[in-house]
Design a protein around this motif. Structure first.
Motif, mmCIF file in Angstrom:
data_model
loop_
_atom_site.group_PDB
_atom_site.id
_atom_site.type_symbol
_atom_site.label_atom_id
_atom_site.label_comp_id
_atom_site.label_asym_id
_atom_site.label_seq_id
_atom_site.Cartn_x
_atom_site.Cartn_y
_atom_site.Cartn_z
ATOM 1 N N VAL A 106 0.864 -1.181 0.000
ATOM 2 C CA VAL A 106 0.000 0.000 0.000
ATOM 3 C C VAL A 106 0.901 1.231 0.000
ATOM 4 N N VAL A 107 0.689 2.084 -1.006
ATOM 5 C CA VAL A 107 1.464 3.325 -1.129
ATOM 6 C C VAL A 107 0.548 4.481 -0.726
ATOM 7 N N VAL A 108 0.971 5.265 0.255
ATOM 8 C CA VAL A 108 0.192 6.443 0.653
ATOM 9 C C VAL A 108 0.895 7.668 0.057
ATOM 10 N N GLY A 109 0.242 8.303 -0.913
ATOM 11 C CA GLY A 109 0.866 9.434 -1.629
ATOM 12 C C GLY A 109 0.959 9.091 -3.105
ATOM 13 N N ASP A 134 1.177 -5.618 3.495
ATOM 14 C CA ASP A 134 2.370 -6.364 3.937
ATOM 15 C C ASP A 134 3.546 -5.399 3.951
ATOM 16 N N ILE A 135 3.547 -4.496 2.958
ATOM 17 C CA ILE A 135 4.572 -3.448 2.887
ATOM 18 C C ILE A 135 3.832 -2.123 2.751
ATOM 19 N N LEU A 136 4.104 -1.197 3.671
ATOM 20 C CA LEU A 136 3.431 0.105 3.660
ATOM 21 C C LEU A 136 4.459 1.189 3.349
ATOM 22 N N ILE A 137 4.207 1.916 2.264
ATOM 23 C CA ILE A 137 5.124 2.984 1.866
ATOM 24 C C ILE A 137 4.396 4.309 2.038
ATOM 25 N N VAL A 138 4.950 5.190 2.862
ATOM 26 C CA VAL A 138 4.238 6.427 3.189
ATOM 27 C C VAL A 138 5.024 7.623 2.659
ATOM 28 N N ALA A 139 4.433 8.287 1.674
ATOM 29 C CA ALA A 139 5.075 9.440 1.031
ATOM 30 C C ALA A 139 4.018 10.510 0.815
ATOM 31 N N ALA A 140 3.420 10.954 1.919
ATOM 32 C CA ALA A 140 2.311 11.896 1.834
ATOM 33 C C ALA A 140 2.730 13.318 2.203
ATOM 34 N N GLY A 141 3.871 13.450 2.880
ATOM 35 C CA GLY A 141 4.332 14.777 3.292
ATOM 36 C C GLY A 141 3.504 15.361 4.427
ATOM 37 N N LYS A 142 3.028 14.490 5.326
ATOM 38 C CA LYS A 142 2.198 14.936 6.460
ATOM 39 C C LYS A 142 2.729 14.274 7.730
ATOM 40 N N ALA A 143 3.349 15.071 8.565
ATOM 41 C CA ALA A 143 3.990 14.515 9.774
ATOM 42 C C ALA A 143 2.982 13.732 10.621
ATOM 43 N N GLY A 144 3.384 12.531 11.024
ATOM 44 C CA GLY A 144 2.583 11.730 11.943
ATOM 45 C C GLY A 144 1.272 11.198 11.371
ATOM 46 N N LEU A 145 1.122 11.197 10.050
ATOM 47 C CA LEU A 145 -0.129 10.726 9.425
ATOM 48 C C LEU A 145 -0.444 9.276 9.808
ATOM 49 N N ILE A 146 0.617 8.483 9.897
ATOM 50 C CA ILE A 146 0.459 7.045 10.141
ATOM 51 C C ILE A 146 1.029 6.694 11.518
ATOM 52 N N ASP A 147 0.248 5.923 12.293
ATOM 53 C CA ASP A 147 0.788 5.424 13.564
ATOM 54 C C ASP A 147 0.505 3.928 13.674
ATOM 55 N N VAL A 159 5.451 8.979 9.599
ATOM 56 C CA VAL A 159 5.061 7.854 10.462
ATOM 57 C C VAL A 159 5.484 8.146 11.901
ATOM 58 N N ASP A 160 4.596 7.881 12.833
ATOM 59 C CA ASP A 160 4.955 7.974 14.247
ATOM 60 C C ASP A 160 5.819 6.750 14.566
ATOM 61 N N PHE A 161 7.117 6.974 14.686
ATOM 62 C CA PHE A 161 8.080 5.869 14.696
ATOM 63 C C PHE A 161 7.810 4.864 15.821
ATOM 64 N N ASP A 162 7.636 5.340 17.056
ATOM 65 C CA ASP A 162 7.580 4.410 18.188
ATOM 66 C C ASP A 162 6.368 3.470 18.124
ATOM 67 N N SER A 163 5.194 4.049 17.854
ATOM 68 C CA SER A 163 4.003 3.177 17.828
ATOM 69 C C SER A 163 4.036 2.255 16.602
ATOM 70 N N ALA A 164 4.615 2.732 15.494
ATOM 71 C CA ALA A 164 4.708 1.893 14.286
ATOM 72 C C ALA A 164 5.729 0.778 14.485
ATOM 73 N N ALA A 165 6.855 1.115 15.120
ATOM 74 C CA ALA A 165 7.917 0.106 15.321
ATOM 75 C C ALA A 165 7.434 -1.021 16.235
ATOM 76 N N ALA A 166 6.481 -0.716 17.113
ATOM 77 C CA ALA A 166 5.956 -1.754 18.012
ATOM 78 C C ALA A 166 5.144 -2.791 17.241
ATOM 79 N N LYS A 167 4.641 -2.443 16.060
ATOM 80 C CA LYS A 167 3.821 -3.364 15.259
ATOM 81 C C LYS A 167 4.599 -3.992 14.096
ATOM 82 N N ALA A 168 5.516 -3.222 13.522
ATOM 83 C CA ALA A 168 6.153 -3.627 12.255
ATOM 84 C C ALA A 168 7.236 -4.687 12.470
ATOM 85 N N SER A 169 7.605 -5.341 11.346
ATOM 86 C CA SER A 169 8.761 -6.250 11.396
ATOM 87 C C SER A 169 10.028 -5.491 10.997
#
Ligand SMILES: Nc1nc2c(c(=O)[nH]1)N[C@@H](CN(C=O)c1ccc(C(=O)N[C@@H](CCC(=O)O)C(=O)O)cc1)CN2
Length: 283
Positions: free
Chosen positions: A162-165, A203-216, A242-252
């Motif tokens: 999934v590509v955001v942007g 399975d793979i999330l690519i975030v290129a929206a230019g919006k700080a913290g859009l994804i957590d 991406v909100d790094f800490d909350s995302a890193a808790a879920k991601a591989s």
């Protein structure tokens, strides 16, 4: 799950050392890859990026030229310059730093660069070749993401990406490159309804929206790979989409900002310049 962090900065250093050795071999054959970067205006971020491009290309042994012109430069003057650079046999790669001042038509500038010297991979001929799966110059940030995934041994084939942007610089081309490698690609953008319903399928999330913290973390499926392409300055601090800490808790796997995708952009520019030099010199 606690994600493994993919540092583009370390990978970029490794790849640039490989390139330094390659350029040294090319020099023995009498070829010195030459890159010319054109900057119009005085945007501080752009000034820093073009300086980074010059420094990185010199460090691997290339010939590098930075042309800095005032913001008042007319479109006609810029097109004349590009015409001269297209004809200059010592110049293998040409890049015009984006964004351009409002009075200059970006697409006209991109189309004025000889496609064989278009190391940004933005010319419609190179975009078309990418679409049809031909070998060409791929845009540097999307290409850098592909190399990061490959070097981290992350398989793309059969995965739902999934590509955001949907920018021409990152979102659209990265989806195309992934599709070319048999991923199933979904594009999301500012008008997508219920964004997290889509991102949670990735399975793979690519975030290129230019919006700080859009994804957590709530947007991410357990074990997903998260690639953050955002470069946002918030209170003088560089942060991703991406909100790094909350995302890193879920991601591989996850890429940080800074030191993630960013350094790969300049690395792939060097790669494209070496490729242009080899093609032009018939090697
Ligand atoms: N002609 C082009 N213009 C622009 C491109 C491009 O590929 N071609 N991309 C961006 C800017 N860009 C390169 O030009 C670029 C952006 C970010 C980085 C980078 O290394 N970022 C670092 C942080 C750097 C900082 O502190 O600001 C990181 O993420 O770690 C390199 C290049 C738009 N214009």
């Amino acid at each position: 799950m606690s994600a493994e962090v993919i540092y583009g900065k370390d990978l970029a250093a490794e790849i640039r050392e490989e390139m330094r050795q390659e350029v040294a071999r090319m020099k023995q054959d009498g070829i010195i890859p030459g890159l010319t970067v054109v900057l119009i205006g005085e945007d501080p971020a752009s000034q820093s990026y073009v300086k980074g491009k010059k420094k990185a290309s010199e460090k691997v042994g290339m010939k590098s030229n930075l042309i800095e012109l005032p913001a008042s430069t007319s479109q006609e003057e810029l097109l004349d310059l590009l015409n001269d650079l297209n004809k200059d046999v010592g110049v293998h790669g040409i890049l015009v730093q984006l964004p351009l001042p409002d009075h200059i038509d970006e697409q006209a500038v991109i189309e004025a660069i000889d496609p064989s010297k278009d190391v940004d991979g933005f010319h419609p001929i190179n975009v078309g070749r990418m679409m049809t799966g031909e070998d060409t110059f791929y845009p540097c940030t999307p290409y850098g993401i592909m190399v990061m995934l490959e070097r981290a041994n992350i398989t793309v084939e059969g995965k739902h990406v999934v590509v955001v942007g949907r920018s021409n610089l990152v979102g659209k081309p990265v989806g195309q490159l992934l599709l070319n490698q048999n991923a199933t690609v979904t594009y999301c953008h500012s008008r997508t309804k219920d964004l997290s319903a889509h991102t949670r399928q990735a399975d793979i999330l690519i975030v290129a929206a230019g919006k700080a913290g859009l994804i957590d973390g709530s947007h991410i499926k357990d074990g997903a790979v998260v690639i953050d392409v955002g470069v946002n300055r918030v209170n003088d601090k560089l942060t991703g989409d991406v909100d790094f800490d909350s995302a890193a808790a879920k991601a591989s796997y996850i890429t940080p900002v800074p030191k993630g995708v960013g350094p790969m952009t300049i690395t792939m520019l060097l790669h494209n310049t070496i490729k242009a030099a080899k093609r032009i010199e018939g090697k």
